[in-house]
Each structure stands twice: as C-alpha cells, then as structure tokens.
Design a protein around this motif. Sequence first.
Motif, PDB file in Angstrom:
ATOM      1  N   ALA A  95       0.653  -1.265  -0.076  1.00 43.82           N
ATOM      2  CA  ALA A  95      -0.081   0.102  -0.043  1.00 43.82           C
ATOM      3  C   ALA A  95       0.905   1.112  -0.152  1.00 43.82           C
ATOM      4  O   ALA A  95       0.457   2.420  -0.424  1.00 43.82           O
ATOM      5  CB  ALA A  95      -1.018   0.080   1.248  1.00 43.82           C
ATOM      6  N   SER A  96       1.885   1.124   0.500  1.00 44.49           N
ATOM      7  CA  SER A  96       2.901   2.654   0.654  1.00 44.49           C
ATOM      8  C   SER A  96       3.329   3.119  -0.637  1.00 44.49           C
ATOM      9  O   SER A  96       3.323   4.229  -0.588  1.00 44.49           O
ATOM     10  CB  SER A  96       4.122   1.996   1.398  1.00 44.49           C
ATOM     11  N   PHE A  97       3.209   2.428  -1.646  1.00 42.74           N
ATOM     12  CA  PHE A  97       3.446   3.112  -3.084  1.00 42.74           C
ATOM     13  C   PHE A  97       2.452   4.112  -3.278  1.00 42.74           C
ATOM     14  O   PHE A  97       2.611   5.261  -3.688  1.00 42.74           O
ATOM     15  CB  PHE A  97       3.210   1.983  -4.029  1.00 42.74           C
ATOM     16  N   TYR A  98       1.143   3.910  -2.582  1.00 48.03           N
ATOM     17  CA  TYR A  98       0.152   4.862  -3.210  1.00 48.03           C
ATOM     18  C   TYR A  98      -0.002   5.985  -2.399  1.00 48.03           C
ATOM     19  O   TYR A  98      -0.774   6.946  -2.566  1.00 48.03           O
ATOM     20  CB  TYR A  98      -1.232   4.383  -3.108  1.00 48.03           C
ATOM     21  N   ILE A  99       0.897   6.018  -1.353  1.00 47.13           N
ATOM     22  CA  ILE A  99       0.892   7.128  -0.408  1.00 47.13           C
ATOM     23  C   ILE A  99       1.596   8.404  -1.252  1.00 47.13           C
ATOM     24  O   ILE A  99       1.219   9.607  -1.215  1.00 47.13           O
ATOM     25  CB  ILE A  99       1.691   6.923   1.027  1.00 47.13           C
ATOM     26  N   GLY A 100       2.791   7.929  -1.782  1.00 52.73           N
ATOM     27  CA  GLY A 100       3.274   8.951  -2.548  1.00 52.73           C
ATOM     28  C   GLY A 100       2.585   9.210  -3.940  1.00 52.73           C
ATOM     29  O   GLY A 100       2.810  10.320  -4.197  1.00 52.73           O
ATOM     30  N   TYR A 101       2.166   8.222  -4.358  1.00 52.83           N
ATOM     31  CA  TYR A 101       1.403   8.207  -5.679  1.00 52.83           C
ATOM     32  C   TYR A 101       0.209   9.528  -5.488  1.00 52.83           C
ATOM     33  O   TYR A 101       0.039  10.064  -6.381  1.00 52.83           O
ATOM     34  CB  TYR A 101       0.760   6.956  -6.021  1.00 52.83           C
ATOM     35  N   ILE A 102      -0.411   9.598  -4.454  1.00 48.53           N
ATOM     36  CA  ILE A 102      -1.584  10.520  -4.368  1.00 48.53           C
ATOM     37  C   ILE A 102      -0.855  12.102  -4.218  1.00 48.53           C
ATOM     38  O   ILE A 102      -1.640  12.795  -4.778  1.00 48.53           O
ATOM     39  CB  ILE A 102      -2.126  10.285  -2.812  1.00 48.53           C
ATOM     40  N   VAL A 103       0.101  12.245  -3.511  1.00 52.50           N
ATOM     41  CA  VAL A 103       0.796  13.414  -3.221  1.00 52.50           C
ATOM     42  C   VAL A 103       0.941  14.119  -4.473  1.00 52.50           C
ATOM     43  O   VAL A 103       0.867  15.497  -4.714  1.00 52.50           O
ATOM     44  CB  VAL A 103       1.790  13.306  -2.473  1.00 52.50           C
ATOM     45  N   THR A 104       1.623  13.850  -5.562  1.00 53.20           N
ATOM     46  CA  THR A 104       2.010  14.121  -6.898  1.00 53.20           C
ATOM     47  C   THR A 104       1.030  14.398  -7.919  1.00 53.20           C
ATOM     48  O   THR A 104       1.350  15.155  -9.047  1.00 53.20           O
ATOM     49  CB  THR A 104       3.438  13.552  -7.325  1.00 53.20           C
ATOM     50  N   GLY A 159       3.046   9.360  -9.602  1.00 54.63           N
ATOM     51  CA  GLY A 159       1.981   9.982  -9.550  1.00 54.63           C
ATOM     52  C   GLY A 159       1.650  11.154 -10.784  1.00 54.63           C
ATOM     53  O   GLY A 159       0.398  11.654 -10.956  1.00 54.63           O
ATOM     54  N   THR A 160       2.560  11.607 -11.345  1.00 57.41           N
ATOM     55  CA  THR A 160       2.362  12.671 -12.359  1.00 57.41           C
ATOM     56  C   THR A 160       1.786  11.886 -13.700  1.00 57.41           C
ATOM     57  O   THR A 160       1.879  12.266 -14.697  1.00 57.41           O
ATOM     58  CB  THR A 160       3.629  13.568 -12.778  1.00 57.41           C
ATOM     59  N   THR A 161       2.052  10.521 -13.951  1.00 54.69           N
ATOM     60  CA  THR A 161       1.739   9.886 -15.199  1.00 54.69           C
ATOM     61  C   THR A 161       0.339  10.037 -15.865  1.00 54.69           C
ATOM     62  O   THR A 161       0.379  10.585 -16.847  1.00 54.69           O
ATOM     63  CB  THR A 161       1.967   8.238 -14.897  1.00 54.69           C
ATOM     64  N   PHE A 162      -0.590   9.727 -15.059  1.00 56.15           N
ATOM     65  CA  PHE A 162      -1.933   9.961 -15.811  1.00 56.15           C
ATOM     66  C   PHE A 162      -2.200  11.420 -15.939  1.00 56.15           C
ATOM     67  O   PHE A 162      -3.019  11.630 -17.049  1.00 56.15           O
ATOM     68  CB  PHE A 162      -2.959   9.179 -14.875  1.00 56.15           C
ATOM     69  N   PRO A 163      -2.105  12.361 -14.928  1.00 55.18           N
ATOM     70  CA  PRO A 163      -2.314  13.746 -15.311  1.00 55.18           C
ATOM     71  C   PRO A 163      -1.626  14.330 -16.515  1.00 55.18           C
ATOM     72  O   PRO A 163      -2.106  15.075 -17.523  1.00 55.18           O
ATOM     73  CB  PRO A 163      -1.966  14.614 -14.026  1.00 55.18           C
TER      74      PRO A 163
END
Length: 481
Positions: A95-104, A159-163
Amino acid sequence: MADPKEQPKWGTTLSKFFIVPQRWILAIMGFFAIFNAYTMRVCLSQAITVLVVKKNYSAAHESEAICEPDDESSPTAREGGSYEWSEEKQGLILASFYIGYIVTHVPGGILADKFGGKWTLSLGILATAFFTVVTPVCIVEGGSDALIVLRVLMGLGEGTTFPALSVLLASWVPASERGMLGALVLGGGQVGSIAGNLLSGIILDSMDWPYVFYFFGILAIVWFIIFTVLCFSSPYTHPFIKPSEREFLAQEIPPKDKNQPKTPWKAIFTNVPMYALISAQIGHDWGFYIMVSYLPKYMADVLRFSIKSNGLYSSLPYVTMWIMSLVSGCVADQMIKRNWMNTTNTRKVMTALAAFGPAVFMVAASYAGCDRALVVTCFTICMGLMGTYYAGMKLTPLDLSPNYAGTLMAITNGIGALTGVISPYLVGVMTPNASMMEWRIVFWLAFAVLCATAVVYCIWASGEVQTFNDGTNSNKKPEAK
C-alpha cells in the motif's frame, strides 16, 4: 498564439522519414509510459512471494480451505525467503506506493496544464525507474521499513503519469479518435500488468529476485531516452511533424490560449458530474488495486501455484482486459460517430460494464474453491469486463474539460488512489491466515464498493463540456439570447 504552419526547414526534411503520424507515435510512447509504470509497480507483488518466509500450511486449520499444491509444484518450487513479514506488514508494503502516488497527482496535473505534459511525464517515470533499480539494495540493507519509504518515493515519481498523459492526449488527439487512441494509451496498464507478472515469474524461476527490479528499471530508462527525443508537448512545438498533420490538428484541436484563465477550482469542486466521476474512480480503483496488488499472492497462498505458473496465470486476466479496452474504445467511438448513443450515455454504459461485471465474477471466483481452471476463468472475465472502463469514465476528464483535463485527471486519479493505500492494507488485515473464507469477505466488500459507486456515476455523470472549461468559476450555463 502559435501559427500551425510555422515549422523549421530541417523539421520539414525530417518529417519525410516518419510514415506513422506523430499523434500515433505519441500514443504508442504513451502506451509504453504506462506499461513501464505498471511493470515497476506490480513486480514487487510477484517478488514478495519469494522474499517472505514460506507459509506453514501444515499448521493451518482445515476449515481455512487452503488448496493442495498444483501439479507443477516441486519441493523447491515455492521456497520462501528469509524475511518474516506478517500479512499485515506485507499489506502495508504494497500500500505504501500509493501514499506517494496521491501526493504528486494534483501538482503534476497543474504543471502539465501550464508547461505541457512531456517533461512532467518523462521525469516522473525516470525517477520511478531509479528507485526500482535500487530496490534490492534497499531491501537487503534496510528491510521492510526502508522498502516502505522507497515505495513511497516511487509513488511520488509515478503520480504525475496519468495527469500528464491526459494533457498530452487533450493536446494531440481529436475527439473523433479519443476512444481508440485513449484506449491504446491507457491499455499500457494492462499490458504492463501482463508483462510485470509473466516476466517476473520467469525471472524468479530462473534467476535471483533482484534481477526483477534491475530488468524493469533499466527498461524504463531506455523508454525515457526514446520518448524525450521523439515526443513533444503539442503539435505546435513539434519540430518534425508533417505540415498536413499539423494543419489537421490545428483545425480539430485549436491551440491553447497562452493567457488561459486560472484553474476554476470553485466550479470544479461544485460540479455534480465531477463528483460522479470521482465516485466511479473510487469504485474502480478499489477493485483494481486489490487485483493488481494481491492476485499473485492469492494464486500463491490460496491456490498454491508454483512460481512459474503464478506468473502465467496472474497475467492472463490482464491479457483479456487489454483486448477489451481496445475493442471497447473502438466500439465507443463508433457509437458516438454513428449517433447510436451520445457521449454521456456511451460513457455510462462502458463504466457500468466495468463495475457490475467484475463485481459478480470477483465474488464467483471465491466460491469456485480449489478448481484452479474455474477460478482463473472467473478472474479473467472479471478483469476483461473491467477493461471497458478505459472507454468509459477514464475519458470523462477529457470530455468535461479539454483545457483542464490534466487537473481533472489529477483530482479524480489522486482521490481514487486513496483506495490504493486503504484496500491493500485492509486486505492484509482481513486475511491474516490467507484463507479462502477470509478472501471471500474481501471480495464481497469489493462487490459492494464497485456497485454503489457505479450507480452514482450512471445517474449523475456527463460527457458534455462543462462551462468551467472556459475558466468560468461557475457551473451555470449562460442564458440564451
């Protein structure tokens, strides 16, 4: 405003060497961007099955209904590693991956909207690649806590990939090709999941586990080099696009005004279709992240597949998902082009298929017991139907606001990614013994979340451009004169 006819002479010369239109090249490289993002994201789900101490099946209670090893298992086929990480700890790691994923997400969307998607996308992937390559050192030297920190950093990069890709698609892809090219690009997630699971299984079966991370990290670095040479943020900054394609895109997608108004946050966050979109994103991500994070572990711990078989059968559902995403994208385009259904209802139909179908087959898999063929079939149909989501709500940000597509994608994907933190950790808490009965409860919960959120989308979603696309901080349509 840039003149679409302006182009350097050397660019015109180089354009003659490109047979494929530049928007297709961008779509193909966008596909591989998501491909690399997903291989780096999911390879740990396979590797963790050989990192942790092997589960003591003989100590498990008979009522837990854990299956016998498959025919391909050997005495050494499912040997574990030396790391004594509980199911809860493994859930936290995944789950920890998604903590950073959300932020950016939101910063990435804003930067891509303002400066273009090229560097926002490529530098994010490059950062994730670097952290993937150093993962083995991190695990050996720092253990689980260091791995959690590293996975957070990987999430920050990705986290910047999809935007960023949403901004690139809005700049390059005409509305008439949005379903097809959008599905092609976003299908990189399924193919990345296929390769991440299949190749990880092959590598783990024949080499030491660190090579999984070296392989996928280096592959992403190669992509970064090629992408930065070939791709640009818009047709008007591309030096060697063919003049004919440049003029075509200028007519289909007018250049953005350099003095574009500030992001209309108030209108976005008071927009009803926007909340319907967020709802569908939460539901999809809840089910999808459980499958991405835990399908290999379910295959290993419950069905007791060998390492090689695990890689193969964990990848099959994503093959179907990818095929369905491409087919549904083409079908959606034709439905809209031929006026069989408007954009709003097309998106709703595709999103409904992507929620209700997977919800049913996910639960069905838990009732299939140890019938491996039936379980794999259920999971394959489940993920196949989930592929229609890419021609449904995943394109809704581009429909609602081409000018702020990156920001909308960042908001929805970022909020949806919260489930990437919650659901994998919750699965670890709910399945301390990794038994079939525990997993059945997990799948029933996913059923409820998928169905409830899809109902909200089907009632209040829209495929029409919203008034805030012009920078208006209001959702009220101007009165007709």
